[in-house]
Design an enzyme around this catalytic site. Structure first.
Site, PDB file in Angstrom:
ATOM      1  CE1 TYR A  67     -13.283   4.079  -8.177  1.00 31.22           C
ATOM      2  CE2 TYR A  67     -15.681   4.250  -8.102  1.00 31.22           C
ATOM      3  CZ  TYR A  67     -14.527   3.560  -7.821  1.00 31.22           C
ATOM      4  OH  TYR A  67     -14.586   2.344  -7.187  1.00 31.22           O
ATOM      5  CG  ASN A 120     -22.544   2.217  -2.560  1.00 31.76           C
ATOM      6  OD1 ASN A 120     -22.476   1.948  -3.760  1.00 31.76           O
ATOM      7  ND2 ASN A 120     -22.537   3.465  -2.113  1.00 31.76           N
ATOM      8  CE  LYS A 150     -12.275  -0.277  -9.406  1.00 30.71           C
ATOM      9  NZ  LYS A 150     -11.139  -0.900  -8.678  1.00 30.71           N
ATOM     10  CB  THR A 156      -3.836   5.602  -8.978  1.00 34.05           C
ATOM     11  OG1 THR A 156      -3.014   6.668  -8.497  1.00 34.05           O
ATOM     12  CG2 THR A 156      -3.845   4.465  -7.973  1.00 34.05           C
ATOM     13  CG  LEU A 177       0.752   3.596   3.949  1.00 31.69           C
ATOM     14  CD1 LEU A 177       1.795   3.747   5.037  1.00 31.69           C
ATOM     15  CD2 LEU A 177      -0.540   3.018   4.510  1.00 31.69           C
ATOM     16  CB  THR A 200     -17.221  -0.278  -8.296  1.00 34.96           C
ATOM     17  OG1 THR A 200     -18.418   0.416  -7.944  1.00 34.96           O
ATOM     18  CG2 THR A 200     -16.656   0.371  -9.552  1.00 34.96           C
ATOM     19  CG  ASP A 201     -22.573  -1.021  -7.742  1.00 31.60           C
ATOM     20  OD1 ASP A 201     -21.746  -0.098  -7.592  1.00 31.60           O
ATOM     21  OD2 ASP A 201     -23.566  -1.168  -7.003  1.00 31.60           O
ATOM     22  CD  GLU A 202     -19.475   4.342  -8.135  1.00 32.52           C
ATOM     23  OE1 GLU A 202     -19.382   5.432  -8.725  1.00 32.52           O
ATOM     24  OE2 GLU A 202     -18.937   4.099  -7.051  1.00 32.52           O
ATOM     25  CG  ASP A 215       2.833   3.321  -7.150  1.00 34.99           C
ATOM     26  OD1 ASP A 215       1.865   2.635  -7.534  1.00 34.99           O
ATOM     27  OD2 ASP A 215       3.037   4.492  -7.530  1.00 34.99           O
ATOM     28  CG  ASP A 249      -2.111   0.941   1.067  1.00 33.84           C
ATOM     29  OD1 ASP A 249      -1.883   2.161   0.941  1.00 33.84           O
ATOM     30  OD2 ASP A 249      -3.259   0.465   1.084  1.00 33.84           O
ATOM     31  CG  ASP A 269     -27.779  15.341  -7.133  1.00 28.64           C
ATOM     32  OD1 ASP A 269     -26.847  14.812  -6.506  1.00 28.64           O
ATOM     33  OD2 ASP A 269     -28.683  14.690  -7.696  1.00 28.64           O
ATOM     34  N   PRO A 275     -22.649  16.641 -10.142  1.00 29.71           N
ATOM     35  CG  PRO A 275     -21.130  18.043 -11.215  1.00 29.71           C
ATOM     36  CD  PRO A 275     -21.477  17.499  -9.864  1.00 29.71           C
TER      37      PRO A 275
END
Length: 351
Positions: free
Chosen positions: A157, A186, A161, A98, A33, A132-134, A57, A31, A287, A289
């Site tokens: 993001y 989540n 992914k 990253t 950090l 992720t489900d995103e 890294d 990690d 909200d 964007p």
């Protein structure tokens, strides 16, 4: 088994490391950090013979190669990623660096290592990519994300992914690397950095601050207790078929407003204010964007093929979570002390 957990000092990573160490595996954590990685989350494992932490890294090919060889790594849980949606909107470059380039270097390094293993070791090795489900975008009022849902990411993001999911898939189909991908809903639970909705609400409520809610609070997420997720990851590592994807969900759809109300009510009962309710601290803000309306996971594949189901209900998971933060408030204060734009955390990223 000898496992490498990248991003193991983060939220999901630290919970996973605790599980794997307790199961008796030899666990090496890598990690860098950054803001969301914290050694305090792993402090109780120091001195354990089957746990080693290395600061570094995933994009450092020579370091990763050395770890793989010296630690005789038999499986990798790849959790190293920038994961905050609001941060990706403000500064997408770091997410590409990253999440995309770092993981590309990691895959190349792992491929070289795997190619050098003896056939019997190649056959048991696995690279588990946690996503992720995103990546699927936003659902309407009905329906569920499945493993065959078309990708439609709506933030930098989730786009980063999504690109990784495709890259990991390509490394399996092109080079034969035994990869497995999981896409989760989540997560919530212990050791979560308080920029996410649930720990942020708890932190702000106890500090007497506003509890900002995006829009009207009607955005829906499927909530998954983090240790249930970690057990799903351990199951996918043990039983998952290379080249396959498994969705992991908690069967607990709630609106953001319901989440805030649940937390306020639990805090009212466990740590009551001198007067009034924590609900009085709610405030609705503009909200953000590209805010996806609804996510919900169909986890039937991992249940039917690998035998995993969540053990916690929404109610039991939330109570465990509130109890942990009430008992570990010093941890929250330490991880937020001097952190990146702490004042920005009034907006509680839900994703």
């Amino acid at each position: 088994m000898n496992y490498l957990v990248t991003g193991g000092a983060g939220f999901i990573g630290s919970n996973l490391v605790h599980l794997l160490v307790e199961q008796g595996h030899n666990v090496t954590v890598l990690d860098l950090l950054t803001y969301a990685g914290n050694l305090d989350s792993l402090a109780d494992l120091e001195g354990r013979e089957n746990y080693v932490f290395i600061k570094g890294d995933i994009g450092d090919a020579s370091l990763v190669s050395e770890i793989l060889r010296d630690r005789n790594i038999q499986g990798i849980f790849n959790l190293a990623a920038e994961s905050h949606v609001d941060r990706s909107i403000d500064g997408p470059a770091e997410f590409i660096k990253t999440n995309v380039m770092g993981t590309f270097v990691l895959l190349e390094t792992v491929r070289s290592y795997w190619n050098g293993l003896k056939p019997e070791a190649q056959g048991t090795f696995k690279f588990l990519h946690i996503s992720t489900d995103e990546v699927y975008g936003s659902l309407g009022d009905s329906g569920l994300f499945t493993e065959t849902t078309a990708y439609a990411p709506n933030s930098p993001y989730s786009a980063s992914k999504a690109s990784l999911d495709h890259l990991v898939r390509a490394y399996h189909h092109t080079y034969g690397l035994p990869t497995v991908t999981t896409n989760c809903s989540n997560n919530y639970g212990p050791y979560q950095f308080p920029e996410k909705l649930i720990p942020l609400v708890i932190h702000n409520a106890l500090a007497g601050k506003d509890l900002p809610i995006y829009g009207d609070g009607s955005n829906v997420r499927d909530w998954l207790y983090v240790m249930d997720h970690c057990k799903a990851l351990a199951t996918a590592m043990e039983k998952g078929i290379p080249g396959e994807t498994y969705n992991v969900g908690g069967n607990s759809e709630r609106t953001n407003l319901q989440i805030v109300h649940t937390l306020c009510d639990l805090l009212d009962s466990k740590r009551p204010k001198a007067s009034g309710s924590y609900r009085d601290q709610r405030t609705f803000v503009k909200d953000r964007p590209g805010h996806d309306k609804r996510y919900a996971i169909d986890a039937s594949k991992i249940k039917q093929e690998l035998g995993w189901t969540p053990e916690e209900t929404f109610e039991t998971g939330m109570e465990k979570t509130v109890n942990w933060y009430l008992g570990n408030h010093d941890w929250v204060n330490r991880v937020t002390d001097g952190s990146y734009r702490m004042e920005r955390l009034g907006l509680g990223d839900v994703d």
